[in-house]
Every structure is written in structure tokens, then in C-alpha cells.
Design a protein around this motif. Sequence first.
Motif, PDB file in Angstrom:
ATOM      1  N   GLN A   1       0.834  -1.206   0.000  1.00 30.49           N
ATOM      2  CA  GLN A   1       0.000   0.000   0.000  1.00 30.49           C
ATOM      3  C   GLN A   1       0.868   1.256   0.000  1.00 30.49           C
ATOM      4  N   TYR A   2       1.876   1.283   0.860  1.00 30.31           N
ATOM      5  CA  TYR A   2       2.751   2.454   0.933  1.00 30.31           C
ATOM      6  C   TYR A   2       3.478   2.670  -0.392  1.00 30.31           C
ATOM      7  N   PHE A   3       3.958   1.587  -0.987  1.00 28.64           N
ATOM      8  CA  PHE A   3       4.658   1.703  -2.262  1.00 28.64           C
ATOM      9  C   PHE A   3       3.728   2.220  -3.354  1.00 28.64           C
ATOM     10  N   GLU A   4       2.505   1.710  -3.402  1.00 25.77           N
ATOM     11  CA  GLU A   4       1.547   2.153  -4.417  1.00 25.77           C
ATOM     12  C   GLU A   4       1.185   3.629  -4.245  1.00 25.77           C
ATOM     13  N   MET A   5       1.165   4.093  -2.993  1.00 28.14           N
ATOM     14  CA  MET A   5       0.784   5.482  -2.743  1.00 28.14           C
ATOM     15  C   MET A   5       1.944   6.456  -2.946  1.00 28.14           C
ATOM     16  N   THR A   6       3.167   6.011  -2.675  1.00 28.73           N
ATOM     17  CA  THR A   6       4.300   6.947  -2.693  1.00 28.73           C
ATOM     18  C   THR A   6       5.399   6.579  -3.680  1.00 28.73           C
ATOM     19  N   GLY A   7       5.435   5.325  -4.112  1.00 26.26           N
ATOM     20  CA  GLY A   7       6.518   4.860  -4.972  1.00 26.26           C
ATOM     21  C   GLY A   7       7.804   4.600  -4.199  1.00 26.26           C
ATOM     22  N   LYS A   8       7.712   4.606  -2.865  1.00 20.28           N
ATOM     23  CA  LYS A   8       8.885   4.415  -2.009  1.00 20.28           C
ATOM     24  C   LYS A   8       8.713   3.164  -1.133  1.00 20.28           C
ATOM     25  N   SER A   9       9.823   2.726  -0.585  1.00 22.12           N
ATOM     26  CA  SER A   9       9.816   1.564   0.300  1.00 22.12           C
ATOM     27  C   SER A   9       9.262   1.938   1.671  1.00 22.12           C
ATOM     28  N   PHE A  10       8.559   1.028   2.276  1.00 18.25           N
ATOM     29  CA  PHE A  10       7.966   1.214   3.607  1.00 18.25           C
ATOM     30  C   PHE A  10       8.961   0.860   4.719  1.00 18.25           C
ATOM     31  N   HIS A  11      10.096   0.266   4.371  1.00 13.44           N
ATOM     32  CA  HIS A  11      11.032  -0.258   5.362  1.00 13.44           C
ATOM     33  C   HIS A  11      11.510   0.805   6.355  1.00 13.44           C
TER      34      HIS A  11
ATOM     35  N   ILE B   1      -0.551  -2.922  12.347  1.00 12.24           N
ATOM     36  CA  ILE B   1      -1.859  -3.565  12.212  1.00 12.24           C
ATOM     37  C   ILE B   1      -2.973  -2.531  12.346  1.00 12.24           C
ATOM     38  N   ALA B   2      -2.837  -1.620  13.285  1.00  8.56           N
ATOM     39  CA  ALA B   2      -3.856  -0.577  13.471  1.00  8.56           C
ATOM     40  C   ALA B   2      -3.926   0.336  12.247  1.00  8.56           C
ATOM     41  N   LEU B   3      -2.782   0.689  11.693  1.00 12.88           N
ATOM     42  CA  LEU B   3      -2.754   1.558  10.510  1.00 12.88           C
ATOM     43  C   LEU B   3      -3.401   0.889   9.301  1.00 12.88           C
ATOM     44  N   ARG B   4      -3.428  -0.425   9.307  1.00 15.02           N
ATOM     45  CA  ARG B   4      -4.020  -1.162   8.190  1.00 15.02           C
ATOM     46  C   ARG B   4      -5.486  -0.808   7.986  1.00 15.02           C
ATOM     47  N   PHE B   5      -6.157  -0.430   9.054  1.00 14.77           N
ATOM     48  CA  PHE B   5      -7.578  -0.096   8.970  1.00 14.77           C
ATOM     49  C   PHE B   5      -7.832   1.290   8.369  1.00 14.77           C
ATOM     50  N   ALA B   6      -6.790   2.099   8.249  1.00 16.67           N
ATOM     51  CA  ALA B   6      -6.952   3.466   7.731  1.00 16.67           C
ATOM     52  C   ALA B   6      -7.121   3.449   6.220  1.00 16.67           C
ATOM     53  N   GLY B   7      -8.100   4.198   5.742  1.00 13.10           N
ATOM     54  CA  GLY B   7      -8.300   4.350   4.308  1.00 13.10           C
ATOM     55  C   GLY B   7      -7.167   5.128   3.672  1.00 13.10           C
TER      56      GLY B   7
ATOM     57  N   PHE C   1      -4.248   7.564   5.437  1.00 14.83           N
ATOM     58  CA  PHE C   1      -3.164   6.664   5.839  1.00 14.83           C
ATOM     59  C   PHE C   1      -1.836   7.382   6.044  1.00 14.83           C
ATOM     60  N   LEU C   2      -1.375   8.146   5.065  1.00 13.37           N
ATOM     61  CA  LEU C   2      -0.056   8.786   5.155  1.00 13.37           C
ATOM     62  C   LEU C   2       0.018   9.784   6.302  1.00 13.37           C
ATOM     63  N   GLN C   3      -1.026  10.566   6.472  1.00 16.29           N
ATOM     64  CA  GLN C   3      -1.064  11.547   7.557  1.00 16.29           C
ATOM     65  C   GLN C   3      -1.047  10.842   8.918  1.00 16.29           C
ATOM     66  N   LEU C   4      -1.815   9.784   9.036  1.00 16.06           N
ATOM     67  CA  LEU C   4      -1.877   9.033  10.287  1.00 16.06           C
ATOM     68  C   LEU C   4      -0.560   8.301  10.558  1.00 16.06           C
TER      69      LEU C   4
ATOM     70  N   LYS D   1      -6.494   3.574  16.005  1.00 13.81           N
ATOM     71  CA  LYS D   1      -7.815   3.118  15.551  1.00 13.81           C
ATOM     72  C   LYS D   1      -8.898   4.146  15.853  1.00 13.81           C
ATOM     73  N   LYS D   2      -8.804   4.810  16.989  1.00 13.31           N
ATOM     74  CA  LYS D   2      -9.800   5.827  17.348  1.00 13.31           C
ATOM     75  C   LYS D   2      -9.732   7.038  16.428  1.00 13.31           C
ATOM     76  N   LYS D   3      -8.559   7.322  15.866  1.00 15.28           N
ATOM     77  CA  LYS D   3      -8.393   8.480  14.978  1.00 15.28           C
ATOM     78  C   LYS D   3      -8.833   8.209  13.547  1.00 15.28           C
ATOM     79  N   ILE D   4      -9.037   6.966  13.196  1.00 12.27           N
ATOM     80  CA  ILE D   4      -9.404   6.631  11.815  1.00 12.27           C
ATOM     81  C   ILE D   4     -10.838   7.067  11.545  1.00 12.27           C
ATOM     82  N   GLN D   5     -11.007   7.843  10.479  1.00 18.10           N
ATOM     83  CA  GLN D   5     -12.329   8.334  10.088  1.00 18.10           C
ATOM     84  C   GLN D   5     -12.961   7.448   9.008  1.00 18.10           C
ATOM     85  N   HIS D   6     -12.140   6.943   8.101  1.00 18.57           N
ATOM     86  CA  HIS D   6     -12.625   6.136   6.978  1.00 18.57           C
ATOM     87  C   HIS D   6     -11.990   4.747   7.064  1.00 18.57           C
ATOM     88  N   TRP D   7     -12.706   3.830   7.691  1.00 18.50           N
ATOM     89  CA  TRP D   7     -12.178   2.479   7.930  1.00 18.50           C
ATOM     90  C   TRP D   7     -12.115   1.669   6.662  1.00 18.50           C
TER      91      TRP D   7
END
Length: 144
Positions: free
Chosen positions: A81-91, A103-109, A113-116, A131-137
Motif C-alpha cells: 500500500q505504501y509503495f503504491e501510494m508513494t513509490g517508495k519503500s515502507f522499510h 496492524i492498526a494503521l491497516r484499517f486506515a483508508g 493513511f499517510l497523515q496518520l 484506531k480511534k483516529k481513523i475516520q474512513h475504515w
Amino acid sequence: MQNYKNHTRYYPLHHFIITPLTLVYLGWSIYSLINVWGTEDQNHALFHTLGAVIVVLLPLLSRIYAIKNQDRIIRLEMRQQYFEMTGKSFHEYERKLRTSQIIALRFAGNEEFLQLLDKTIKEGLRSKEIKKKIQHWKEDTKRV
């Protein structure tokens, strides 16, 4: 629609049947062992108690294996997901995050996602706070 309040899943066969029954068997075995300790039935009760310990550990161990495998898959999904959104490695980010945070960030739309992700690293948010901060699950109904 999945959200913070309803995202926890229970698997009825595991949580409400197998685990309680194995715990009852363990309790009964220990109770029986205590009652016959020092008699000729001691070895039989000890054998049952050992069997009960094994039976309690089997579903727990299988669940641990499933969750660890699932966590590895989630890491791969987050890298993708991170690579598709930014073209960069998530490592780089992955080293700064605990598995529970990933795992919690996985629920973010995608829209948040990037801001969170940045906020999690800067503020050291815990998984519950993320998880509480996610608006769009982004639903995950397949989690073990």
C-alpha cells in the motif's frame, strides 16, 4: 460498515466452545488429581492432568501460529500500500513502528493513511489511539 467499536472479531467455535471446554477439562483434571493424591489412582489422574494441559495448549498454539502468519501478511500489505501510494519503500517507517501500530494503521483508508502514519511516528500513538483516529475504515472481515 466496520469501525472502532465493531472491529473486534470472535470466532465462536474457538472462543466460546473449544477454549472453555478445554479449560473445564483442565480444571476437572486438577481437581481430580488433588482429590486422589497419595492414592493408587494418583498416576491415572496425573496422566489426565498432563493430557488436559496438552489439550489446552493446542488451540492456543494454533491461534498464535495463525495470528503470527496473519501479521506477516499485514506487513506485506502495508508495504505494498505504501509503495503504491508513494513509490517508495515502507522499510524506513516499518523499523520505527511496532507490529501493533502497523496492524492498526491497516484499517486506515488511503485518504488518511499517510497523515496518520506520520502522526503515529511523531507522537508515538498506541494502536488503540490510532484506531480511534481513523475516520474512513478499510474493512478487514477476514482477520483471525
